[in-house]
Design an enzyme around this catalytic site. Structure first.
Site, PDB file in Angstrom:
ATOM      1  N   CYS A 175       0.788  -1.236   0.000  1.00  0.00           N
ATOM      2  CA  CYS A 175       0.000   0.000   0.000  1.00  0.00           C
ATOM      3  C   CYS A 175       0.818   1.282   0.000  1.00  0.00           C
ATOM      4  CB  CYS A 175      -0.997   0.003   1.159  1.00  0.00           C
ATOM      5  SG  CYS A 175      -0.287   0.253   2.801  1.00  0.00           S
ATOM      6  N   HIS A 212      -2.525   1.356   7.003  1.00  0.00           N
ATOM      7  CA  HIS A 212      -2.889   1.372   5.587  1.00  0.00           C
ATOM      8  C   HIS A 212      -2.929   2.797   5.062  1.00  0.00           C
ATOM      9  CE1 HIS A 212      -4.585   0.433   1.768  1.00  0.00           C
ATOM     10  NE2 HIS A 212      -5.704   1.090   2.011  1.00  0.00           N
ATOM     11  N   ASP A 236      -7.869   4.422  -3.409  1.00  0.00           N
ATOM     12  CA  ASP A 236      -7.287   3.353  -2.590  1.00  0.00           C
ATOM     13  C   ASP A 236      -6.675   2.281  -3.481  1.00  0.00           C
ATOM     14  OD1 ASP A 236      -6.619   1.933  -0.355  1.00  0.00           O
ATOM     15  OD2 ASP A 236      -8.669   1.512   0.290  1.00  0.00           O
TER      16      ASP A 236
END
Length: 271
Positions: free
Chosen positions: A76, A111, A126
């Protein structure tokens, strides 16, 4: 006020757009959606460098070299830092945020995702949430968005936004984020935990995830699972001798020595 140095000039926008197969685009909600989808489809989510104990770090020049120049995947922090820099270079307004994974189970705040403002609207972008999010989500309480065939929604509680996935019996919280902007050091600290801590889900097993409309493929440890939005799912075991081909099928291209080293540390974990 301290200015955060995100080093966005380290990204070659032309090379990035070539990497994801996308033309130049002026800022718009439609362009954000197509860029987001192209990124997820073309750049793999994987933790190979964590498993091999060779992660080069998340400074943007390093990330750009890895994901764009060497055409590798990442997780991420790498995906979101790269995408944020490209969006800003293209003229989008971007705010970097941090989310708590599985907030209903005391998950860690590890995250990275983005708040992007364009065409007078706010979106959550995202691109680095494994194999879950194909498109940006409008930042509106109660909004439901089809993510590659699976319904997801955003729920607001004050400054907290919880991102949920529709499952049998209701909605499962995936992550929750507040509106506090982050600084580079915040991601450095989270990356250190994710890449090195024995309790991190990424240090003890190989994780590779790929998403396209209606199908998600994920290799976790020695198990390859293919799930379809129709509800069908199939899991197969991947022995070490098949690992290289399976990784290539998942768009993970490594060097010969990296494949060999991965087999060496992958095989004992299966015993």
């Amino acid at each position: 006020m301290i200015e955060d140095d995100w080093r966005i000039d380290a990204v070659d926008v032309d090379a990035y757009l070539d990497r994801i197969g996308h033309p130049h685009a002026a800022p718009s909600a439609a362009a954000l959606r197509s860029l987001h989808q192209a990124h997820v489809r073309r750049i793999p989510f994987d933790n190979v460098d964590v498993v091999l104990r060779q992660h080069p770090g998340i400074d943007l020049p390093v990330v750009a070299d890895k994901l764009v120049t060497r055409r590798r995947g990442g997780y991420c922090f790498e995906h979101a830092l790269l995408f944020a820099a490209v969006l800003e270079r293209l003229g989008f307004e971007v705010e970097r945020r941090m989310a708590r994974v599985q907030p209903h189970r005391s998950g860690p705040r590890t995250h990275m995702l983005l708040r992007v403002r364009v065409d007078g609207q706010d979106f959550l972008a995202d691109v680095g949430f494994g194999a879950g999010v194909l498109s940006p989500t409008p930042l509106r309480d109660g909004v439901v968005v089809d993510q590659a065939g699976w319904p997801h929604r955003l729920v607001r509680d004050g400054a907290l936004w919880t991102f949920e996935k529709r499952v049998d019996g209701g909605w499962e919280p995936l992550h929750a984020t507040d509106e506090l902007p982050q600084r580079p050091i915040d991601y450095e600290v989270a990356h250190h935990y994710v890449a090195t801590h024995p309790r991190s889900p990424f240090t003890g097993q190989l994780v590779v995830m790929r998403l396209d409309h209606g199908v998600v493929r994920h290799l976790v440890g020695d198990r390859l699972t293919v799930e379809r939005a129709s509800g069908e799912a199939e899991t197969t075991e991947v022995p070490p001798e098949r690992l290289e081909q399976v990784l290539r099928d998942l768009d993970v291209e490594l060097t010969g020595p990296e494949y060999a080293a991965l087999r060496e540390c992958y095989a004992p974990a299966r015993e």
